[in-house]
Design an enzyme around this catalytic site. Structure first.
Site, PDB file in Angstrom:
ATOM      1  N   SER A  20       0.811  -1.224   0.000  1.00  0.00           N
ATOM      2  CA  SER A  20       0.000   0.000   0.000  1.00  0.00           C
ATOM      3  C   SER A  20       0.846   1.276   0.000  1.00  0.00           C
ATOM      4  CB  SER A  20      -0.912   0.017   1.228  1.00  0.00           C
ATOM      5  OG  SER A  20      -1.576   1.266   1.279  1.00  0.00           O
ATOM      6  N   THR A  67      -9.353  -1.703   3.072  1.00  0.00           N
ATOM      7  CA  THR A  67      -9.141  -2.194   1.712  1.00  0.00           C
ATOM      8  C   THR A  67      -9.478  -3.677   1.634  1.00  0.00           C
ATOM      9  OG1 THR A  67      -7.667  -2.137  -0.194  1.00  0.00           O
ATOM     10  CG2 THR A  67      -6.614  -2.580   1.922  1.00  0.00           C
ATOM     11  N   LYS A  71     -13.881  -4.509   2.622  1.00  0.00           N
ATOM     12  CA  LYS A  71     -14.709  -3.331   2.328  1.00  0.00           C
ATOM     13  C   LYS A  71     -16.208  -3.550   2.529  1.00  0.00           C
ATOM     14  CE  LYS A  71     -11.858  -0.762  -0.949  1.00  0.00           C
ATOM     15  NZ  LYS A  71     -11.862  -0.132  -2.274  1.00  0.00           N
ATOM     16  N   ASP A 107     -13.925   6.347  -2.869  1.00  0.00           N
ATOM     17  CA  ASP A 107     -13.389   5.886  -4.166  1.00  0.00           C
ATOM     18  C   ASP A 107     -14.027   6.616  -5.353  1.00  0.00           C
ATOM     19  OD1 ASP A 107     -11.510   4.025  -3.286  1.00  0.00           O
ATOM     20  OD2 ASP A 107     -12.954   2.376  -3.252  1.00  0.00           O
ATOM     21  N   GLY A 132     -16.757  -2.721 -17.565  1.00  0.00           N
ATOM     22  CA  GLY A 132     -16.671  -3.443 -16.290  1.00  0.00           C
ATOM     23  C   GLY A 132     -17.900  -3.190 -15.448  1.00  0.00           C
ATOM     24  N   GLY A 135     -16.813  -3.807  -8.406  1.00  0.00           N
ATOM     25  CA  GLY A 135     -16.892  -2.827  -7.323  1.00  0.00           C
ATOM     26  C   GLY A 135     -16.508  -1.428  -7.764  1.00  0.00           C
ATOM     27  N   ALA A 136     -15.444  -1.298  -8.551  1.00  0.00           N
ATOM     28  CA  ALA A 136     -14.991   0.031  -8.972  1.00  0.00           C
ATOM     29  C   ALA A 136     -16.014   0.671  -9.918  1.00  0.00           C
ATOM     30  CB  ALA A 136     -13.623  -0.069  -9.636  1.00  0.00           C
ATOM     31  N   TYR A 227      -3.127   1.726 -12.537  1.00  0.00           N
ATOM     32  CA  TYR A 227      -1.961   2.619 -12.460  1.00  0.00           C
ATOM     33  C   TYR A 227      -0.642   1.860 -12.506  1.00  0.00           C
ATOM     34  CZ  TYR A 227      -2.832   1.538  -7.547  1.00  0.00           C
ATOM     35  OH  TYR A 227      -3.083   0.873  -6.374  1.00  0.00           O
TER      36      TYR A 227
HETATM   37  P1  NAP Z   1     -13.910  -6.528  -9.414  1.00  0.00           P
HETATM   38  O1  NAP Z   1     -15.040  -6.121  -8.537  1.00  0.00           O
HETATM   39  O2  NAP Z   1     -13.319  -7.879  -9.257  1.00  0.00           O
HETATM   40  O3  NAP Z   1     -14.424  -6.365 -10.942  1.00  0.00           O
HETATM   41  C1  NAP Z   1     -13.592  -6.766 -12.007  1.00  0.00           C
HETATM   42  C2  NAP Z   1     -14.222  -6.375 -13.353  1.00  0.00           C
HETATM   43  O4  NAP Z   1     -13.255  -6.690 -14.369  1.00  0.00           O
HETATM   44  C3  NAP Z   1     -15.473  -7.156 -13.705  1.00  0.00           C
HETATM   45  O5  NAP Z   1     -16.327  -6.332 -14.480  1.00  0.00           O
HETATM   46  C4  NAP Z   1     -14.927  -8.296 -14.569  1.00  0.00           C
HETATM   47  O6  NAP Z   1     -15.844  -8.816 -15.492  1.00  0.00           O
HETATM   48  C5  NAP Z   1     -13.834  -7.573 -15.322  1.00  0.00           C
HETATM   49  N1  NAP Z   1     -12.803  -8.485 -15.813  1.00  0.00           N
HETATM   50  C6  NAP Z   1     -11.856  -9.119 -15.085  1.00  0.00           C
HETATM   51  N2  NAP Z   1     -11.076  -9.876 -15.891  1.00  0.00           N
HETATM   52  C7  NAP Z   1     -11.564  -9.716 -17.153  1.00  0.00           C
HETATM   53  C8  NAP Z   1     -11.180 -10.228 -18.430  1.00  0.00           C
HETATM   54  N3  NAP Z   1     -10.141 -11.055 -18.555  1.00  0.00           N
HETATM   55  N4  NAP Z   1     -11.879  -9.833 -19.510  1.00  0.00           N
HETATM   56  C9  NAP Z   1     -12.924  -8.979 -19.394  1.00  0.00           C
HETATM   57  N5  NAP Z   1     -13.339  -8.463 -18.210  1.00  0.00           N
HETATM   58  C10 NAP Z   1     -12.667  -8.816 -17.104  1.00  0.00           C
HETATM   59  O7  NAP Z   1     -12.690  -5.519  -9.295  1.00  0.00           O
HETATM   60  P2  NAP Z   1     -12.739  -3.954  -8.928  1.00  0.00           P
HETATM   61  O8  NAP Z   1     -12.576  -3.787  -7.468  1.00  0.00           O
HETATM   62  O9  NAP Z   1     -13.910  -3.342  -9.606  1.00  0.00           O
HETATM   63  O10 NAP Z   1     -11.365  -3.430  -9.577  1.00  0.00           O
HETATM   64  C11 NAP Z   1     -11.215  -3.386 -10.981  1.00  0.00           C
HETATM   65  C12 NAP Z   1      -9.930  -2.671 -11.386  1.00  0.00           C
HETATM   66  O11 NAP Z   1      -9.962  -1.333 -10.913  1.00  0.00           O
HETATM   67  C13 NAP Z   1      -8.648  -3.286 -10.845  1.00  0.00           C
HETATM   68  O12 NAP Z   1      -7.674  -3.238 -11.862  1.00  0.00           O
HETATM   69  C14 NAP Z   1      -8.261  -2.369  -9.704  1.00  0.00           C
HETATM   70  O13 NAP Z   1      -6.854  -2.351  -9.488  1.00  0.00           O
HETATM   71  C15 NAP Z   1      -8.729  -1.025 -10.263  1.00  0.00           C
HETATM   72  N6  NAP Z   1      -8.993  -0.056  -9.197  1.00  0.00           N
HETATM   73  C16 NAP Z   1      -8.212   1.079  -9.158  1.00  0.00           C
HETATM   74  C17 NAP Z   1      -8.408   2.014  -8.176  1.00  0.00           C
HETATM   75  C18 NAP Z   1      -7.563   3.251  -8.142  1.00  0.00           C
HETATM   76  O14 NAP Z   1      -7.457   3.902  -7.085  1.00  0.00           O
HETATM   77  N7  NAP Z   1      -6.990   3.651  -9.256  1.00  0.00           N
HETATM   78  C19 NAP Z   1      -9.402   1.814  -7.190  1.00  0.00           C
HETATM   79  C20 NAP Z   1     -10.196   0.650  -7.265  1.00  0.00           C
HETATM   80  C21 NAP Z   1      -9.970  -0.288  -8.270  1.00  0.00           C
HETATM   81  P3  NAP Z   1     -16.840 -10.036 -15.115  1.00  0.00           P
HETATM   82  O15 NAP Z   1     -18.001  -9.407 -14.412  1.00  0.00           O
HETATM   83  O16 NAP Z   1     -17.186 -10.625 -16.415  1.00  0.00           O
HETATM   84  O17 NAP Z   1     -16.059 -10.977 -14.233  1.00  0.00           O
END
Ligand code: NAP
Length: 280
Positions: A20, A67, A71, A107, A132, A135-136, A227
């Site tokens: 982190s 985190t 969450k 977020d 997507g 959660g994000a 990032y």
């Molecule tokens: P999550 O709840 O697990 O959701 C993941 C999403 O990605 C789902 O829509 C999933 O689709 C899709 N996905 C995963 N693998 C895939 C693939 N191979 N092909 C197509 N779609 C795919 O995760 P999350 O918490 O939303 O986080 C998602 C991303 O956001 C991560 O990379 C995380 O690091 C980033 N993030 C960044 C920040 C920041 O501060 N910049 C904050 C939060 C999150 P399905 O529904 O089909 O499984």
């Protein structure tokens, strides 16, 4: 940073937390403002969550960040959940107010502040495509719908999850559509802002991208929550097409800045926090 008997603890709980960047950002802000706090990261496994939360209460924490993987589970231990965390369905920041612990979520607002400050755009005029439905996407979809974005299309590999999210967001907007990943060409061609909220393209899978590069165009902002790397394959392709690009560093920075503002009541020293983030 001067630690005295008046210094109050702040922190992060998650599992794992060793990667982190929050302690660096938060302590840089605390030091800059000589605020009477210190911020530490605690690795807490799910079985220890209840005990850990009781411990933080006893030790008079002013607040803490939450985190993965806590969450959602943390919501059971709050005195109140605010409207934002309720709508997003997750808490990433806990704030002590009048002796009560309030669960909130910074977020989505962190993302929005980053997009507005770094891209300088009028939100209500945007046609947004969110790639997507996890959660994000839920956090970002909520703040965009609340901010009055007129058109939001959600595209996702698993279509029923996109439909589920669209139904939820329709409480705040009547302009939500759903498409499958393969069927999103027209929406992306018409979009003024495309936001990748999937993990596709994240290290170590840097050669992957979630949509066809040919759908991207210059009249568009392309934003990627990832990032690491700082410029994904999607952002490289968007840049090549002449689009303006935006990565996930700003979301990371501003979600922390807003949490800091909740705890301290001070305006966060964003430049200092950004420098601490980029130093790592
Ligand atoms: P999550 O709840 O697990 O959701 C993941 C999403 O990605 C789902 O829509 C999933 O689709 C899709 N996905 C995963 N693998 C895939 C693939 N191979 N092909 C197509 N779609 C795919 O995760 P999350 O918490 O939303 O986080 C998602 C991303 O956001 C991560 O990379 C995380 O690091 C980033 N993030 C960044 C920040 C920041 O501060 N910049 C904050 C939060 C999150 P399905 O529904 O089909 O499984």
């Amino acid at each position: 940073m001067k630690i005295t008997a008046q210094t109050r603890p702040l922190g992060l709980i998650g599992h794992p937390v060793s990667h982190s960047k929050s302690p660096l950002m938060m302590n840089a802000a605390i030091k800059k403002q000589q605020a009477p706090f210190v911020y530490l990261a605690y690795d807490i496994v799910p079985q220890q969550l209840k005990q850990a939360v009781q411990g933080l209460r006893t030790l008079q924490f002013q607040g803490f960040n939450v985190t993965i993987p806590h969450k959602v589970a943390i919501m059971d231990y709050m005195d109140e959940i605010d409207e934002t965390a309720e709508a997003i369905g997750a808490v990433n920041t806990v704030v002590k107010r009048n002796g009560k612990w309030i669960g909130t979520n910074t977020d989505g607002l962190g993302y929005l502040r980053s997009l507005q400050e770094e891209m300088n755009l009028n939100l209500t005029e945007q046609r947004v495509v969110i790639i997507g439905a996890g959660g994000a996407a839920r956090a970002i979809g909520y703040v965009l719908a609340k901010a009055g974005v007129a058109h939001i299309t959600i595209i996702n590999r698993t279509i029923y999850k996109a439909e589920h999210l669209a139904t939820h967001l329709s409480q705040w907007s009547n302009g939500i559509e759903v498409r499958s990943l393969a069927d999103a060409k027209v929406q992306i061609k018409k979009a003024t802002c495309v936001i990748n909220t999937t993990s596709v393209g994240m290290h170590p899978h840097v050669e992957e991208m979630p949509i066809d590069a040919d759908w991207l165009h210059e009249d568009c902002i392309v934003s990627d929550l990832i990032y690491t790397p700082s410029r994904t394959k999607l952002l490289h392709a968007a840049k090549d097409k002449g689009a303006r690009i935006h990565n996930g560093m700003g979301m990371l920075l501003y979600q922390a800045a807003i949490a800091y503002e909740h705890w301290t009541g001070n305006k966060a020293p964003v430049a200092t926090m950004r420098a601490a983030l980029l130093e790592t």
